[in-house]
Structure formats: structure tokens, C-alpha cells
Design a protein around this motif. Structure first.
Motif, mmCIF file in Angstrom:
data_model
loop_
_atom_site.group_PDB
_atom_site.id
_atom_site.type_symbol
_atom_site.label_atom_id
_atom_site.label_comp_id
_atom_site.label_asym_id
_atom_site.label_seq_id
_atom_site.Cartn_x
_atom_site.Cartn_y
_atom_site.Cartn_z
ATOM 1 N N LEU A 703 70.652 27.014 -114.973
ATOM 2 C CA LEU A 703 71.568 26.659 -113.890
ATOM 3 C C LEU A 703 70.893 25.720 -112.906
ATOM 4 N N LYS A 704 69.668 26.037 -112.525
ATOM 5 C CA LYS A 704 68.956 25.187 -111.562
ATOM 6 C C LYS A 704 68.768 23.786 -112.120
ATOM 7 N N GLU A 705 68.391 23.688 -113.389
ATOM 8 C CA GLU A 705 68.204 22.379 -114.006
ATOM 9 C C GLU A 705 69.523 21.613 -114.069
ATOM 10 N N ALA A 706 70.578 22.322 -114.429
ATOM 11 C CA ALA A 706 71.876 21.668 -114.558
ATOM 12 C C ALA A 706 72.383 21.165 -113.213
ATOM 13 N N LEU A 707 72.239 21.982 -112.176
ATOM 14 C CA LEU A 707 72.728 21.567 -110.862
ATOM 15 C C LEU A 707 71.917 20.393 -110.321
ATOM 16 N N THR A 708 70.632 20.350 -110.605
ATOM 17 C CA THR A 708 69.819 19.216 -110.168
ATOM 18 C C THR A 708 70.271 17.931 -110.850
ATOM 19 N N GLY A 709 70.553 18.036 -112.141
ATOM 20 C CA GLY A 709 70.964 16.849 -112.863
ATOM 21 C C GLY A 709 72.398 16.431 -112.628
ATOM 22 N N ALA A 710 73.231 17.375 -112.183
ATOM 23 C CA ALA A 710 74.663 17.090 -112.025
ATOM 24 C C ALA A 710 75.046 16.814 -110.575
ATOM 25 N N GLU A 711 74.071 16.494 -109.734
ATOM 26 C CA GLU A 711 74.372 16.233 -108.320
ATOM 27 C C GLU A 711 75.511 15.219 -108.196
ATOM 28 N N GLY A 712 76.521 15.594 -107.397
ATOM 29 C CA GLY A 712 77.645 14.705 -107.164
ATOM 30 C C GLY A 712 78.797 14.865 -108.135
ATOM 31 N N VAL A 713 78.635 15.663 -109.177
ATOM 32 C CA VAL A 713 79.712 15.859 -110.153
ATOM 33 C C VAL A 713 80.854 16.648 -109.503
#
Length: 884
Positions: A703-713
């Protein structure tokens, strides 16, 4: 350093005392010290919302003069710090709904718990002791069951330490600490106060309005100085006729509340008084003056229906009938023949109900301001998106230039929809003043002109055949909604008890009294009051158990499941039988109810990734039903993430469209939209982090990795159609779905036959509404519905001056709502099957849970005494008359 006699110690700090006499302690704490956890609701010391501790003693601050604070030690809800056992207990037991009354309850409960434990240790007080301690407090939402549990557990020491479990309501801590800011709490710097000028006559032509020194043109150089000229705006429009006492005529604003009240008092209205009809008998008398003499006026009459009002003809002041039938001619012929032959299985009775006023504790209030052509509104409403849409249309603005904020709403119950008087007056005054303007109705205005459930007169005829089957039914109901129309009481009876021949007709009788508005389950409680008592009377004549008769007559499988459950209850099986004697007599009654399944097809929820966290947004609002928590629960459970990973933001019109909180459609609309948004967010996160699973919980690292990569989605979920579609198209974000929710209430009462008093003791509420999204919040809604139904049955009755039409019950002493000592111990049971075709599997339950309560209580009174109550409320004088 100790405080001086001129200081006041507030929450442990020395603060300036009021400058001089005038004003109340509540006003000083709120307006000067910014301690808005102290709420003002009734203004007369009845409701307890403004309770503070003064030198350790609970005190209603709306009655305490401000200068009475000098030299005293004061504790407000903010001073309890958020870690008092009572605050933890209130949050854990969901001892709140809208939260407007909660700070006052918490302060009183904290004092009681501390003193109780000092005397009794960790002993648990009984229900009566808690009711006595909280006797000075009212919760219009009816969250008393949770309050009983919270106070008892706090006394027993169960919340001395913080809990590891999150409370069921995500904004619970904001409400128990006073941090939750309602529209009535926030007044921007430089805001002027507005006051509405109202008609003194029930029927008159307005000839002139003398502003009394107020300006009627825009202020050229606005400012907050107290010597600025007040402004006046007209609210009557081209139709210069007033049709009820209390109707808005104009509004004035000044930089201060005192200035606004003085300016309003200086306004002089010239009237040409006209004849008025002030009750339904007078309105229907030959030659009665017409409230709406022309077709154009009739078409423009306000409606108290929650949906479209079907067309009907007018005959003087009577509108109708609006008729629904199934082999209606057969029903009428059978009933006439039965009457001619005096058939003992013909039940023909008439029932009446009084006017019930919404009276949310937070009044109607709006703060309006114009900024560069944009309109900004902070408003207490249960239809935020609708207010924004209608404001844009009314003031001819692009929708994106209207900004509405509704973060916390202090109750509504159907009365806070659309562009109400406070909104229109605030907007027009702000434009004229060139400054923000707040208009807040006082309690007398709220009880007069902010909406009510209309009174009714309903005639029911039921005929059973030789085998005890329902052979024919007619229902004729006359709504008494003042100058408004929209009766649907009889129409709702059409949906009960199978498809025997039936004809139902609705009429409106128009009078020169204030207009009604939709109120929780509009038309339902008066329908059940009449029909369900007639069904009980039929069971008596057939010599049959009332539950067994309903089971035979009712083909709805969801309600049949509730009947079977109720029949096994000890409350029902062990009820007294036969004639009762003695002063105190116990009785048990039952009533069934249903409600339409409504939904909002345009409901949307946006999910975004911002600063490494998930944010859910929608332009909906929470008036106590808990939609914030539902959105949080749906999204986090669907994604399999902790609640701490999500922030929910509602109450802003700039968000995607959110449904209004009325019509039992909020959860069943917003829940599926949130689920789709969660599914779409999962798919988006998988594109940025391959470790995010296609289903099930998302591991913390992934989740942490995904949220970091999906900033602004950003993704948006919508409320898609159900499996079999809907019965109607979208009607202004309202559609009728397939299926009916159901309810069965079993009520126990004790009747004091000497004094004519009825005391509800226990209630079982069976609700069939499919999947329950948040069980404690749903249970709270159903418990509150029992409280409001008890109020409808026993206490609530708006009364008007028969000579002038002025509302006499314009305060909360004369208009009584139930307190904690008036309500039964309530058990709620959910039947969660039958709505598998619905997105999310569940439908609304706010309406169906209130419809049958008063009828069950009426049947219980008859069971106890043999007296059939025909009029609501069941006042002691009426009951004693029947006992003689």
C-alpha cells in the motif's frame, strides 16, 4: 496568580469577564471566547444543549446572565479534554447522531458520573437513575439508548482507560469534544446579522413596507462599524398577499445582532386584512374565503410531498381526490353491502393526527457572502448539492460560481431541503450590505415556519369474508398542511396487505396556516396509525392473534419473516391476556409498516491519492445518519486497508455530486458508489505497485509503495443501476427501486388509569431493509425512530390560536418532545435478506423504522385498557374520557 473577582476562570485559564450587563453566558462563551462547543438551541433552558459547569455545578448557560460569570470557575465541553471516561463511553456506544446536543449531554453526564462514583464506587446505576440525571436534556434525533449505555458503563469504570477499538462513528471524537463546527457555530469576521420580518396576520394584502431607517439600496461603503446603516430587502415578491401568520415579508441586516433586531422592530408594514380560514372545518364550509382563488395560485402552492405531487382537481379549499385503486368499484360495492347488512366483519373507523414539528436542535441557519461575483454559502441543509443547483438557477449564476459548505448538520428530519427562508434572506441581504450576512431562525420561528408533519383525518374501512380473508379496503385521508398540498397518507395504505379489492383517496384541505414539509416517512405514520389499529380491531372481531392475522394477510416475505420472529419473542408470548383491572395496566401492541425503496442515481464518490494518503470526497452531508463512517467503512473494507489510511471529506459543493440526506436513499446510493470507487482505485494502484493484490487486503508495504507511486491519481465511483433496473427514471436525482422495505414494532406500555398517563416500557423493532452497512449506526437510527414515534403518539402537538392563526406552541416548553424518562427500552433486529438485486444489497431504513411506532403504541393502549385511541397525541384527558 489567582483570578480577580472581575475575571472568570474558563477551563483552567483566567479570561476576561463580560464588560457589563446584557447578554447571556452562552453568548459570551461562544462569541467572545470562541468556545462553540456550548450550543444554543431552545434559548429557554429546556433542552440542555448549552450546559456548562459553573463552580462544578451543571448550569444552562442560555439563562445565566453573562455578568454572572464574574469570579466563577467555568468548565465547558472543551475543558474536559477529550479523555474523560464519559467522552470515551459516548464515542464507543455511539451515544449521538447529529451531535448538536452531545456536548451538553457530555458535560452533564461527566458531572453525574464523577459524583456517582464518589458515592457509589463502580456500581452501575439503573436506567431510572440515569434518566433522572439527564432529565434536563433533549436529543431530537433520539440517541437515548446509546446515552443510557454510555453513562452506565462510565459509572462502572469500563472507560477509565482508552480503548484499542475505533468508535463506530469516525467523527465521534469531534462531537464529544465540541470540536465539530456546525453552521450555527462559524461566523466569519465582519459578518452582519439578519432578521426576518414576518406577517402579523393570517391573511392580508401588504400595502406598504416602511423600512424604518434601513436602507433599501446596496451599501456603498460597507463595513463592520456599529453605526453603519442597516439594510432591508423584500422577500414577498410580486404577490403582495400573505397567507399565514409568520409568513416572511422582508429581512433586515445590521453589523450586530442587537442592531438587526432593533432595525426589524422599526419596520412598519401596512396591511389590508382579509378574511381567513384557520381550521379545516371552516375551510370546507360553504362560502369560505379561498386560500388560492386562481388556478395560477393553486399551481404555485408549496408542497409537503417528498416526490412529485400527482395532479388533482380543486373544489374551493379542498384539493383532491388523488385516487389509486385495484378493483376499486368492487371494493366500494362490497363495503356498502356490508354496511347495509351490518356485517360484524366490517371495520369502519376514523382516526386523526395532530401536527408534528420537525424542530431540529440546530435551527435553520445560513451565512452568505458574495466575492467577485461568486456566491458562498455556509448552510445547515440536508441537500447540499440541491442547494447549490437551485441557488445557481435562482440567482442566474454558473454552477461553478456557487460554493456551498455543510460540514456538520444539527438534525433535519426532512425540514432542511432546498432554498429555505434563511438562505434566500441571507443571500439578498449580503448583496445589499456588501458584507457576509448570517440569518438564523430563532426557536419560535423554527416551530412556526420551518416545516411540520401535517395533521390528518383518515377514514378506514376493512371487510373480511367468512374465511377471515381481506375482502375489501378503502382509505380516505384528508391532509391538514396549512397553505401547502401533498397528502399521500391513503396512497401508502394501498401498498399494504396483498391485492384485495381496494380504493384509496387523498385530499388536501387548505387553510391560512404555515406550510408543511416532508417529515421522516412523510404520510407513513398517520397511515399506520389508522390502518394498523383497524387491522387490530379486525383481529379482535375474528378472535385471532393480531400477529397471526397480519401473517395471513401480508404476502411480503420480508415482513412475514419479521412476524415469525416477533411471534417467538417473550415480550409477545408472555403478554397479559384478557381484561385488565387496577390502576396500572400493562398492554402489548403490534404494528407493521413498509416503505418505498428510493435511491439517488447520480450519487458519486471520488477517491484520490494526496500526500501519500487516500482521500474520499463527495458533495453529500451528514445530519447524523453517519454517511462519513459508511464511506470510510465501505472503502477501507473493500480495499482491505486500515481506517487510518483514509480521510473522508464531505460537505463541499466543489466535490463530485453527492445525494441529499432524505428519502432513506443516502446509504443505499452512496455505499455502492464508494464501493465502485474503491474497486477503481485498486485497479489504479495495481498499475503502480505489482504487489497490490487483485482482491483481498492490501499489505502495508504494498500500500505504501502504491500510494507513493500513484500520487495525484483520482477515480470516481458511481451509483450504477440495480440488477433489474428501476421502476422510474431519474427524477431530479430520485428514482424508485424495486421492492419495499418492511418493519414490525412490538410495544409494551403501562397505563396509569387514574391520571391517564401512558408509559412505554419496552419496544422490539424488527427492520427488513437488506444488508446493513454499519450495524451500530443503523441500530441508532432505528432506536431514534422509536423515540420520535413515541413523541408523535404521546406528546407532540402544534397548537394555534383559533382567532388569529398564530402558533402558540412556539417554544420547547409548550411544544414537548420526549426526554430520556419518556422512552422504552428498545431492541432492534435486522432481517438482512430480500434485496440481493440491489447494488450493495441494502436499502434505506430511516423512514420505515418510524412509520409503525405510534400505531403499535396505540394498539398497546387498547390492549391494556380496552379503549381504542382515535386521536393523536394520546393525551391524558382523552384517555380518561374513554375510560369513563
Amino acid at each position: 496568580m489567582g483570578r480577580t473577582h472581575m475575571d472568570v476562570e474558563v477551563n483552567g485559564s483566567s479570561c476576561p469577564a463580560p464588560d457589563g450587563p446584557g447578554g447571556t453566558a452562552a453568548g459570551h462563551l461562544r462569541d467572545r471566547l470562541g468556545l462553540t462547543g456550548t450550543k444554543v438551541a431552545c434559548g429557554t433552558g429546556v433542552c440542555g444543549a448549552c450546559t456548562i459547569l459553573v463552580d462544578g455545578s451543571p448550569t444552562v448557560s442560555c439563562l445565566l446572565p453573562a455578568d454572572g460569570l464574574a469570579g466563577r470557575a467555568v468548565t465547558t465541553v472543551e475543558g474536559l479534554g477529550g479523555d474523560h471516561p464519559v467522552q470515551r463511553a459516548f464515542a464507543a456506544h455511539d451515544a449521538m447522531q447529529c451531535g448538536y446536543c452531545t456536548p451538553g449531554f457530555v458535560v452533564e453526564a461527566a458531572a453525574f458520573v464523577d459524583s456517582w462514583r464518589a458515592e457509589h464506587g463502580d456500581a452501575r446505576p439503573d436506567r431510572g437513575a440515569i434518566a433522572d440525571a439527564m432529565a434536563g436534556h433533549l436529543c431530537r434525533c433520539g440517541a437515548y439508548e446509546g446515552i443510557f449505555a454510555a453513562v452506565a458503563d462510565a459509572c462502572a469504570g469500563a472507560f477509565d482507560e482508552p480503548s484499542d477499538q475505533d468508535p463506530p462513528r469516525i467523527d465521534a471524537l469531534d462531537k464529544v469534544t465540541g470540536r465539530a463546527e456546525f453552521t450555527a457555530d462559524r461566523i466569519p469576521e465582519g459578518t452582519w446579522e439578519g432578521v426576518v420580518v414576518r406577517s402579523a396576520h393570517a391573511h392580508a394584502r401588504v400595502l406598504s413596507v416602511d423600512p424604518g431607517g434601513a436602507r433599501t439600496s446596496p451599501v456603498e461603503a460597507p463595513g463592520p462599524a456599529e453605526d453603519a446603516d442597516p439594510v432591508l430587502v423584500d422577500l414577498l415578491g410580486p404577490d403582495r398577499t400573505v397567507r399565514y401568520a409568520g409568513q416572511p415579508i422582508a429581512a433586515v441586516a445590521a453589523p450586530t445582532a442587537d442592531g438587526a433586531r432593533a432595525a426589524a422592530a422599526a419596520v412598519t408594514v401596512g396591511y389590508e386584512p382579509l378574511p381567513a380560514v384557520l381550521d379545516t372545518d371552516a375551510a370546507q364550509a360553504p362560502g369560505a374565503p379561498a386560500v388560492y382563488p386562481t388556478r395560477a395560485e393553486q399551481r404555485a402552492a408549496p408542497s409537503y410531498s417528498e416526490g412529485p405531487t400527482p395532479p388533482a382537481r380543486w373544489n374551493g379549499n379542498t384539493r383532491g381526490p388523488s385516487t389509486v385503486g385495484w378493483r376499486g368499484g368492487t371494493a366500494v360495492r362490497r363495503l356498502r353491502a356490508a354496511a347495509d347488512h351490518e356485517d360484524p366483519l366490517l371495520v369502519a373507523q376514523e382516526y386523526t393526527t395532530a401536527t408534528q414539528v420537525h424542530s431540529p436542535l440546530e435551527p435553520h441557519v445560513c451565512v452568505a457572502s458574495w466575492d467577485g461575483g461568486d456566491l458562498h454559502l455556509r448552510v445547515s441543509t440536508q441537500s447540499l448539492s440541491q442547494v447549490a443547483d437551485r441557488a445557481a438557477a435562482h440567482w442566474e449564476l454558473p454552477r461553478e460560481r456557487v460554493h456551498v459548505v455543510t460540514e456538520f448538520v444539527g438534525g433535519g428530519f426532512g425540514g432542511k431541503n432546498g432554498l429555505s427562508t434563511d438562505v434566500v434572506a441571507a443571500v439578498e441581504l449580503s448583496r445589499a450590505a456588501g458584507a457576509p450576512v448570517r440569518v438564523s431562525l430563532d426557536r419560535a420561528e423554527e416551530l412556526t415556519d420551518a416545516g411540520h408533519r401535517p395533521g390528518t383525518r383518515t377514514r378506514v374501512a376493512l371487510l373480511a369474508d367468512g374465511e377471515g380473508r381481506l375482502s375489501a379496503m378503502t382509505v380516505d385521508s384528508y391532509g391538514d398542511g396549512g397553505v401547502s398540498t401533498g397528502s399521500n397518507t391513503a396512497t401508502l395504505a394501498f401498498l399494504m396487505y396483498g391485492r384485495s379489492p381496494r380504493r384509496v383517496r387523498d385530499f388536501d384541505v387548505i387553510t391560512h396556516r404555515p406550510p408543511g414539509k416532508p417529515m421522516r416517512g412523510p404520510g407513513g405514520p398517520p397511515m399506520a396509525w389508522a390502518l394498523e389499529q383497524a387491522v387490530d380491531e379486525m383481529a379482535l372481531r375474528l378472535g385471532e392473534d393480531p400477529l397471526a392475522l397480519r401473517t395471513r394477510w401480508d404476502g411480503n416475505p420480508k415482513r412475514r419473516a419479521l412476524y415469525e420472529k416477533a411471534a417467538r419473542l417473550d415480550l409477545w408470548r408472555s403478554r397479559p391476556r384478557g381484561e385488565r383491572t387496577g390502576r396500572f395496566r400493562r398492554g402489548v401492541g403490534v404494528a407493521a409498516a413498509n416503505w418505498m425503496y428510493l435511491l439517488a442515481p447520480r450519487a458519486k464518490v471520488e477517491l484520490a491519492v494526496e500526500d501519500g494518503a487516500l482521500v474520499a470526497r463527495s458533495a453529500t452531508q451528514d445530519l447524523g445518519t453517519g454517511i462519513r463512517s459508511v464511506l470510510s467503512d465501505v472503502v477501507t473494507e473493500r480495499l482491505g486497508v486500515p481506517a487510518s489510511a483514509l480521510r473522508v471529506e464531505i460537505g463541499h459543493s466543489s466535490s463530485v455530486h453527492g445525494t441529499g440526506s432524505y428519502g432513506s436513499r443516502t446509504t443505499t446510493s452512496m455505499g455502492p458508489a464508494a464501493a465502485q470507487a474503491a474497486d477503481r482505485m485498486r485497479a489504479a494502484l495495481r498499475e503502480h505497485a505489482p504487489d497490490v493484490p487483485a482482491a483481498g487486503p492490501i499489505p502495508e508495504r504494498a500500500l505504501k509503495e502504491a500510494l507513493t507511486g500513484a500520487e495525484g491519481v483520482r477515480v470516481v465511483g458511481e451509483r450504477r443501476a440495480d440488477r433489474w433496473g428501476h421502476l422510474t427514471p431519474d427524477m431530479d436525482d430520485l428514482a424508485l427501486g424495486r421492492g419495499l422495505s418492511g418493519a414490525v414494532h412490538v410495544m409494551e406500555v403501562e397505563v396509569d388509569t387514574l391520571l391517564g398517563r401512558v408509559r412505554p416500557t419496552r419496544c422490539w423493532a424488527g427492520i427488513a431493509a437488506g444488508h446493513v452497512y454499519s450495524e451500530r449506526l443503523a441500530r441508532n437510527q432505528c432506536e431514534g425512530a422509536v423515540v420520535q414515534g413515541v413523541g408523535y403518539a404521546l406528546f407532540e402537538e402544534r397548537r394555534d390560536d383559533p382567532a388569529t392563526g398564530v402558533v402558540l406552541t412556539d417554544n420547547m416548553e409548550d411544544y414537548r418532545i420526549p426526554g430520556m424518562g419518556d422512552v422504552p427500552e428498545t431492541e432492534v433486529y435486522f432481517h438482512q435478506e430480500g434485496f440481493e438485486h440491489v447494488r450493495g444489497g441494502g436499502v434505506g431504513l430511516g423512514e420505515v423504522s418510524v412509520v409503525g411506532v405510534a400505531a403499535a403504541l396505540g394498539n398497546a393502549v387498547h390492549d391494556a385498557t380496552g379503549v381504542r385511541p382515535r386521536e393523536l397525541p394520546i393525551r391524558p384527558d382523552r384517555l380518561i374520557r374513554g375510560l369513563r
